[in-house]
Design a protein around this motif. Structure first.
Motif, PDB file in Angstrom:
ATOM      1  N   THR A   1       1.083  10.394  -3.309  1.00 47.28           N
ATOM      2  CA  THR A   1       1.450   9.945  -1.980  1.00 47.28           C
ATOM      3  C   THR A   1       2.965   9.968  -1.850  1.00 47.28           C
ATOM      4  OG1 THR A   1      -0.474   8.504  -1.977  1.00 47.28           O
ATOM      5  CG2 THR A   1       1.214   8.051  -0.338  1.00 47.28           C
ATOM      6  N   LYS A   2       3.466  10.277  -0.667  1.00 40.55           N
ATOM      7  CA  LYS A   2       4.891  10.492  -0.504  1.00 40.55           C
ATOM      8  C   LYS A   2       5.726   9.241  -0.799  1.00 40.55           C
ATOM      9  CE  LYS A   2       5.955  13.254   2.979  1.00 40.55           C
ATOM     10  NZ  LYS A   2       5.976  13.800   4.366  1.00 40.55           N
ATOM     11  N   LYS A   3       5.613   8.210   0.056  1.00 46.14           N
ATOM     12  CA  LYS A   3       6.421   7.013  -0.132  1.00 46.14           C
ATOM     13  C   LYS A   3       5.660   5.783   0.342  1.00 46.14           C
ATOM     14  CE  LYS A   3      10.972   9.163   0.573  1.00 46.14           C
ATOM     15  NZ  LYS A   3      12.152   9.215   1.482  1.00 46.14           N
ATOM     16  N   VAL A   4       6.001   4.654  -0.259  1.00 46.25           N
ATOM     17  CA  VAL A   4       5.608   3.343   0.249  1.00 46.25           C
ATOM     18  C   VAL A   4       6.906   2.619   0.593  1.00 46.25           C
ATOM     19  CG1 VAL A   4       4.498   1.147  -0.233  1.00 46.25           C
ATOM     20  CG2 VAL A   4       3.490   3.256  -1.108  1.00 46.25           C
ATOM     21  N   VAL A   5       7.120   2.379   1.870  1.00 50.43           N
ATOM     22  CA  VAL A   5       8.362   1.776   2.344  1.00 50.43           C
ATOM     23  C   VAL A   5       8.091   0.320   2.709  1.00 50.43           C
ATOM     24  CG1 VAL A   5      10.229   1.895   4.029  1.00 50.43           C
ATOM     25  CG2 VAL A   5       9.123   4.007   3.224  1.00 50.43           C
ATOM     26  N   LEU A   6       8.843  -0.591   2.100  1.00 47.16           N
ATOM     27  CA  LEU A   6       8.674  -2.022   2.343  1.00 47.16           C
ATOM     28  C   LEU A   6       9.892  -2.574   3.084  1.00 47.16           C
ATOM     29  CD1 LEU A   6       7.179  -3.249  -1.064  1.00 47.16           C
ATOM     30  CD2 LEU A   6       5.974  -2.533   1.000  1.00 47.16           C
ATOM     31  N   ASN A   7       9.689  -2.861   4.358  1.00 49.69           N
ATOM     32  CA  ASN A   7      10.709  -3.513   5.174  1.00 49.69           C
ATOM     33  C   ASN A   7      10.122  -4.845   5.637  1.00 49.69           C
ATOM     34  OD1 ASN A   7      12.848  -4.200   6.773  1.00 49.69           O
ATOM     35  ND2 ASN A   7      12.448  -2.682   8.360  1.00 49.69           N
ATOM     36  N   VAL A   8      10.169  -5.820   4.735  1.00 55.46           N
ATOM     37  CA  VAL A   8       9.484  -7.103   4.941  1.00 55.46           C
ATOM     38  C   VAL A   8      10.449  -8.231   4.577  1.00 55.46           C
ATOM     39  CG1 VAL A   8       7.070  -6.439   4.784  1.00 55.46           C
ATOM     40  CG2 VAL A   8       8.397  -6.573   2.699  1.00 55.46           C
ATOM     41  N   PRO A   9      11.363  -8.572   5.464  1.00 58.10           N
ATOM     42  CA  PRO A   9      12.454  -9.500   5.129  1.00 58.10           C
ATOM     43  C   PRO A   9      12.015 -10.917   4.793  1.00 58.10           C
ATOM     44  CG  PRO A   9      12.417  -9.019   7.489  1.00 58.10           C
ATOM     45  CD  PRO A   9      11.474  -8.061   6.840  1.00 58.10           C
ATOM     46  N   ASN A  10      10.807 -11.328   5.215  1.00 60.32           N
ATOM     47  CA  ASN A  10      10.341 -12.687   4.938  1.00 60.32           C
ATOM     48  C   ASN A  10       9.308 -12.751   3.818  1.00 60.32           C
ATOM     49  OD1 ASN A  10      11.699 -14.484   6.934  1.00 60.32           O
ATOM     50  ND2 ASN A  10      10.751 -13.087   8.396  1.00 60.32           N
ATOM     51  N   LEU A  11       9.085 -11.652   3.125  1.00 64.70           N
ATOM     52  CA  LEU A  11       8.102 -11.615   2.041  1.00 64.70           C
ATOM     53  C   LEU A  11       8.599 -12.435   0.850  1.00 64.70           C
ATOM     54  CD1 LEU A  11       5.366 -10.003   1.590  1.00 64.70           C
ATOM     55  CD2 LEU A  11       6.701  -8.570   0.038  1.00 64.70           C
ATOM     56  N   ASP A  12       7.752 -13.378   0.385  1.00 64.36           N
ATOM     57  CA  ASP A  12       8.137 -14.144  -0.809  1.00 64.36           C
ATOM     58  C   ASP A  12       7.233 -13.858  -2.008  1.00 64.36           C
ATOM     59  OD1 ASP A  12       5.791 -15.762  -0.447  1.00 64.36           O
ATOM     60  OD2 ASP A  12       6.902 -17.049   0.920  1.00 64.36           O
ATOM     61  N   TYR A  13       6.093 -13.150  -1.798  1.00 59.29           N
ATOM     62  CA  TYR A  13       5.214 -12.797  -2.915  1.00 59.29           C
ATOM     63  C   TYR A  13       4.709 -11.366  -2.744  1.00 59.29           C
ATOM     64  CZ  TYR A  13       1.196 -12.468  -6.021  1.00 59.29           C
ATOM     65  OH  TYR A  13       0.322 -12.058  -6.989  1.00 59.29           O
ATOM     66  N   LEU A  14       4.767 -10.593  -3.848  1.00 64.83           N
ATOM     67  CA  LEU A  14       4.317  -9.201  -3.831  1.00 64.83           C
ATOM     68  C   LEU A  14       3.482  -8.916  -5.069  1.00 64.83           C
ATOM     69  CD1 LEU A  14       4.424  -6.214  -2.785  1.00 64.83           C
ATOM     70  CD2 LEU A  14       6.511  -5.955  -4.164  1.00 64.83           C
ATOM     71  N   PHE A  15       2.294  -8.338  -4.846  1.00 65.82           N
ATOM     72  CA  PHE A  15       1.474  -7.825  -5.940  1.00 65.82           C
ATOM     73  C   PHE A  15       1.181  -6.358  -5.657  1.00 65.82           C
ATOM     74  CE2 PHE A  15      -2.546  -6.389  -7.641  1.00 65.82           C
ATOM     75  CZ  PHE A  15      -2.479  -6.775  -8.976  1.00 65.82           C
ATOM     76  N   VAL A  16       1.382  -5.515  -6.680  1.00 65.48           N
ATOM     77  CA  VAL A  16       1.055  -4.097  -6.554  1.00 65.48           C
ATOM     78  C   VAL A  16       0.247  -3.692  -7.780  1.00 65.48           C
ATOM     79  CG1 VAL A  16       1.917  -1.750  -6.262  1.00 65.48           C
ATOM     80  CG2 VAL A  16       3.179  -3.665  -5.270  1.00 65.48           C
ATOM     81  N   GLY A  17      -0.884  -3.006  -7.563  1.00 60.01           N
ATOM     82  CA  GLY A  17      -1.728  -2.620  -8.683  1.00 60.01           C
ATOM     83  C   GLY A  17      -2.485  -1.335  -8.410  1.00 60.01           C
ATOM     84  N   GLY A  18      -3.337  -0.988  -9.368  1.00 61.58           N
ATOM     85  CA  GLY A  18      -4.111   0.256  -9.245  1.00 61.58           C
ATOM     86  C   GLY A  18      -3.400   1.394  -9.941  1.00 61.58           C
ATOM     87  N   MET A  19      -3.070   2.440  -9.169  1.00 62.09           N
ATOM     88  CA  MET A  19      -2.364   3.607  -9.696  1.00 62.09           C
ATOM     89  C   MET A  19      -0.995   3.714  -9.044  1.00 62.09           C
ATOM     90  SD  MET A  19      -5.444   6.446  -9.780  1.00 62.09           S
ATOM     91  CE  MET A  19      -4.455   7.579 -10.756  1.00 62.09           C
TER      92      MET A  19
END
Length: 312
Positions: free
Chosen positions: A223-241
């Protein structure tokens, strides 16, 4: 001489109807319905429940019996404000049109939360313009089904929590839905990619506080890109591939991050991802490829590394 039981008032039956309905709403719906046989006073009490939880349905019920039971309950529910509709039928085949009609009735009852795990279903148009929905979970039971399409436009003005698994055309379905949720705070997204994606995954959600992203790749390309523009994010989980380049445009409020990858396409992507979250205070890395060097995390107070494995 009368027995003690005969002398004691039926305290439950003496409670106000609203209180009885609240008590019945705390149990699986099949048990609430069964109280109708206790006495005349209880015959219709279950109809006022504010939660419809079809959990714990007998495993040997066939789809006709199951559908008739849910039909009857939905038809007789008298609540003006439904708190929850739960359809945990991931191991039962029910008619697609039946699921659609149940959800539509819940919307007309001003439902607040819908939690559905169904093998194959259609989603009614009314769901995507529900003014009272605050929490929505959609999890198909079988990854081979093309289960739902997201119509346009979507307008879910009160939705704060969205938990979805998408098996077909993730980009169109997911982001059309997200764009219609102006106050979204928590997003859990699992995507099953079966073809090469042509567009980037751009998360531009200023209200989002929690994000869980799991990518299950079926196609071998990246996949090309995952762009995160989330200024109020306080928790992030990323998994899989990890087969995508993560671009962290704004994670200025991020405090805690967690990862659990079962496959990495390259060490370069892995290191870029870690650099992008290096400002966190707490990080948990599961299935950590230990021959990759960690970047500096200057603010970290808690670091957890588990399940080490060799990367290529």
């Amino acid at each position: 001489m009368s027995s003690i039981g005969e002398d004691v008032d039926d305290r439950l039956s003496g409670l106000p109807e609203d209180t009885i309905s609240h008590i019945l709403s705390l149990m699986p719906t099949k048990f609430a319905v069964r109280t109708s046989i206790l006495c005349k006073r209880w015959r219709y009490s279950w109809m006022g429940v504010t939660n419809l939880d079809f959990d714990d349905i007998h495993p040997f019920y066939d789809k006709e019996i199951l559908s008739k039971f849910v039909d009857r309950v939905m038809e007789n529910c008298k609540s003006s404000q439904l708190g929850l509709l739960r359809l945990p039928f991931s191991n039962k085949q029910v008619k697609r049109e039946s699921v659609s009609s149940w959800i539509d009735k819940a919307v007309r009852l001003n439902v607040s939360e819908i939690d559905m795990q169904v093998l194959s279903f259609e989603l009614p148009i009314s769901l995507f313009t529900c003014k009272t929905l605050t929490k929505l979970r959609i999890n198909p039971g079988n990854p081979t089904y093309r289960v739902w399409e997201c119509p346009c436009p979507v307008n879910l003005p009160c939705l704060k929590t969205l938990d979805i698994a998408v098996r077909h055309n993730p980009f169109v379905n997911v982001f059309e839905l997200i764009r219609g949720c102006p106050i979204l705070e928590s997003l859990s997204l699992e995507v099953f990619i079966q073809m090469e994606e042509e567009e980037d995954y751009i998360f531009n959600i200023p209200t989002l506080k929690r994000l869980k992203l799991i990518v299950q790749k079926v196609y071998s390309s990246v996949t090309k890109k995952v762009v995160l523009n989330v200024p109020n994010l306080d928790y992030l989980f990323v998994g899989g591939m990890l087969g995508s380049l993560f671009v962290m445009e704004d994670l200025s409020s991020l405090v805690e991050a967690s990862t659990s990858f079962r496959c990495l396409w390259s060490d370069g992507m892995w290191l870029e991802f870690l650099r992008g979250i290096s400002g966190v205070k707490s990080i948990s890395i599961k299935k950590f490829p230990f021959n990759s060097a960690l970047p500096i995390f200057p603010h970290v107070r808690h670091l957890q590394l588990t399940s080490l494995w060799y990367s290529n």
